[in-house]
Design a protein around this motif. Structure first.
Motif, PDB file in Angstrom:
ATOM      1  N   GLY A   1      15.109 -71.606 -11.838  1.00  0.00           N
ATOM      2  CA  GLY A   1      15.131 -72.639 -10.828  1.00  0.00           C
ATOM      3  C   GLY A   1      13.774 -73.116 -10.372  1.00  0.00           C
ATOM      4  O   GLY A   1      13.677 -73.973  -9.511  1.00  0.00           O
TER       5      GLY A   1
ATOM      6  N   PRO B   1      26.415 -77.372 -13.522  1.00  0.00           N
ATOM      7  CA  PRO B   1      27.496 -77.406 -12.522  1.00  0.00           C
ATOM      8  C   PRO B   1      28.712 -78.205 -12.959  1.00  0.00           C
ATOM      9  O   PRO B   1      29.846 -77.827 -12.660  1.00  0.00           O
TER      10      PRO B   1
ATOM     11  N   SER C   1      19.857 -70.853 -16.562  1.00  0.00           N
ATOM     12  CA  SER C   1      20.193 -72.255 -16.347  1.00  0.00           C
ATOM     13  C   SER C   1      21.693 -72.370 -16.071  1.00  0.00           C
ATOM     14  O   SER C   1      22.477 -71.510 -16.468  1.00  0.00           O
TER      15      SER C   1
ATOM     16  N   HIS D   1      23.759 -72.402  -7.926  1.00  0.00           N
ATOM     17  CA  HIS D   1      23.637 -73.784  -8.418  1.00  0.00           C
ATOM     18  C   HIS D   1      24.999 -74.415  -8.724  1.00  0.00           C
ATOM     19  O   HIS D   1      25.103 -75.640  -8.814  1.00  0.00           O
TER      20      HIS D   1
ATOM     21  N   CYS E   1      16.596 -74.905 -13.545  1.00  0.00           N
ATOM     22  CA  CYS E   1      17.899 -75.038 -14.168  1.00  0.00           C
ATOM     23  C   CYS E   1      18.537 -76.370 -13.891  1.00  0.00           C
ATOM     24  O   CYS E   1      18.096 -77.122 -13.068  1.00  0.00           O
TER      25      CYS E   1
ATOM     26  N   HIS F   1      21.178 -66.772  -8.527  1.00  0.00           N
ATOM     27  CA  HIS F   1      20.502 -68.075  -8.444  1.00  0.00           C
ATOM     28  C   HIS F   1      21.322 -69.141  -9.171  1.00  0.00           C
ATOM     29  O   HIS F   1      21.559 -70.235  -8.650  1.00  0.00           O
ATOM     30  N   GLU F   2      21.765 -68.786 -10.378  1.00  0.00           N
ATOM     31  CA  GLU F   2      22.546 -69.758 -11.160  1.00  0.00           C
ATOM     32  C   GLU F   2      23.949 -69.945 -10.583  1.00  0.00           C
ATOM     33  O   GLU F   2      24.483 -71.055 -10.598  1.00  0.00           O
TER      34      GLU F   2
ATOM     35  N   ALA G   1      23.356 -78.162  -6.254  1.00  0.00           N
ATOM     36  CA  ALA G   1      22.616 -78.460  -7.486  1.00  0.00           C
ATOM     37  C   ALA G   1      21.108 -78.293  -7.338  1.00  0.00           C
ATOM     38  O   ALA G   1      20.437 -77.760  -8.221  1.00  0.00           O
ATOM     39  N   GLY G   2      20.548 -78.747  -6.212  1.00  0.00           N
ATOM     40  CA  GLY G   2      19.094 -78.725  -6.054  1.00  0.00           C
ATOM     41  C   GLY G   2      18.584 -77.470  -5.381  1.00  0.00           C
ATOM     42  O   GLY G   2      19.323 -76.507  -5.142  1.00  0.00           O
ATOM     43  N   HIS G   3      17.273 -77.478  -5.076  1.00  0.00           N
ATOM     44  CA  HIS G   3      16.637 -76.348  -4.406  1.00  0.00           C
ATOM     45  C   HIS G   3      16.297 -76.706  -2.965  1.00  0.00           C
ATOM     46  O   HIS G   3      15.172 -76.542  -2.513  1.00  0.00           O
TER      47      HIS G   3
ATOM     48  N   PHE H   1      20.630 -74.567  -0.457  1.00  0.00           N
ATOM     49  CA  PHE H   1      20.648 -73.703  -1.637  1.00  0.00           C
ATOM     50  C   PHE H   1      20.058 -72.342  -1.307  1.00  0.00           C
ATOM     51  O   PHE H   1      20.663 -71.304  -1.591  1.00  0.00           O
ATOM     52  N   TRP H   2      18.870 -72.313  -0.689  1.00  0.00           N
ATOM     53  CA  TRP H   2      18.206 -71.034  -0.418  1.00  0.00           C
ATOM     54  C   TRP H   2      18.962 -70.211   0.617  1.00  0.00           C
ATOM     55  O   TRP H   2      18.891 -68.971   0.600  1.00  0.00           O
TER      56      TRP H   2
END
Length: 202
Positions: free
Chosen positions: A197, A121, A118, A150, A202, A146-147, A154-156, A160-161
């Protein structure tokens, strides 16, 4: 001469599905890569079954060696303490995120029962479940990246990817953690119920 009855590998050495793709555009070249948690071996459509088996065996060995080299290159010593984990996070951020993710703290925690990692931010803090410690280093690195991502997004969402595309083990690690979560949900193991995530993330 007796026919060759050597079985075709259906799983890699660590349990990932093997997918063979025949292509008429390929003449001699063979390729292997990870895609959505599968080990994909691309071969010419003209290959015989015996050639297919032989090249799948060779390419799975190649993928295995590549994974071992990456795990070694990511750090020969496992980051067991919080200070080592923070230093490792900084190295991963430099290598894969251009050093843009700069956490204020990175630590192992034993109270995360529904997620692998987790991040907060607003504070710049990252926490990883200590249940990750016995897992392969490339899986730990994925959760940590991954963290770190973030801290930037903040989001997915797609942005982000995209941050995780540079890490070569992203799809493989996601599949690994999904398998662990599935086994745990069926009472076959112990660990957080969802990957970092994902669904409760997270």
């Amino acid at each position: 001469m007796a026919p060759d009855r050597t079985p075709m590998p259906e799983l890699t050495h660590d349990g990932a599905p093997v997918v063979v793709r025949r292509s008429s555009r390929r003449r001699r070249t063979v390729a292997a890569f990870w895609e959505d948690g599968n080990a994909v071996v691309a071969i010419p459509a003209s290959f015989t079954q015996a050639q297919e088996r032989e090249w799948v065996r060779r390419m799975l060995e190649k993928l295995k060696r590549q994974g071992e080299r990456r795990a070694q290159g990511a750090g020969r010593r496992r980051p067991s303490g919080d200070a080592e984990l923070a230093a490792h996070a900084a190295a991963l951020s430099d290598r894969y995120l251009g050093g843009r993710a700069v956490p204020t703290s990175v630590r192992w925690v034993g109270n995360q029962n529904s997620r692998w990692g987790s991040a907060t931010p607003a504070e710049g803090s990252i926490r990883l479940s200590d249940k990750l410690k016995p897992m392969p280093q490339w899986v730990i690195d994925y959760v940590l990246l991954h963290e770190l991502a973030h801290l930037l997004v903040a989001g997915h969402n797609a942005a982000f990817w995209r941050l995780l595309e540079a890490y070569p083990e992203t799809q493989r690690a996601k599949a690994f953690l999904e398998g662990v979560a599935f086994a745990t949900s069926r009472g076959l193991g112990r660990g957080p119920g969802s990957p970092a995530g994902e669904s409760g993330g997270c």
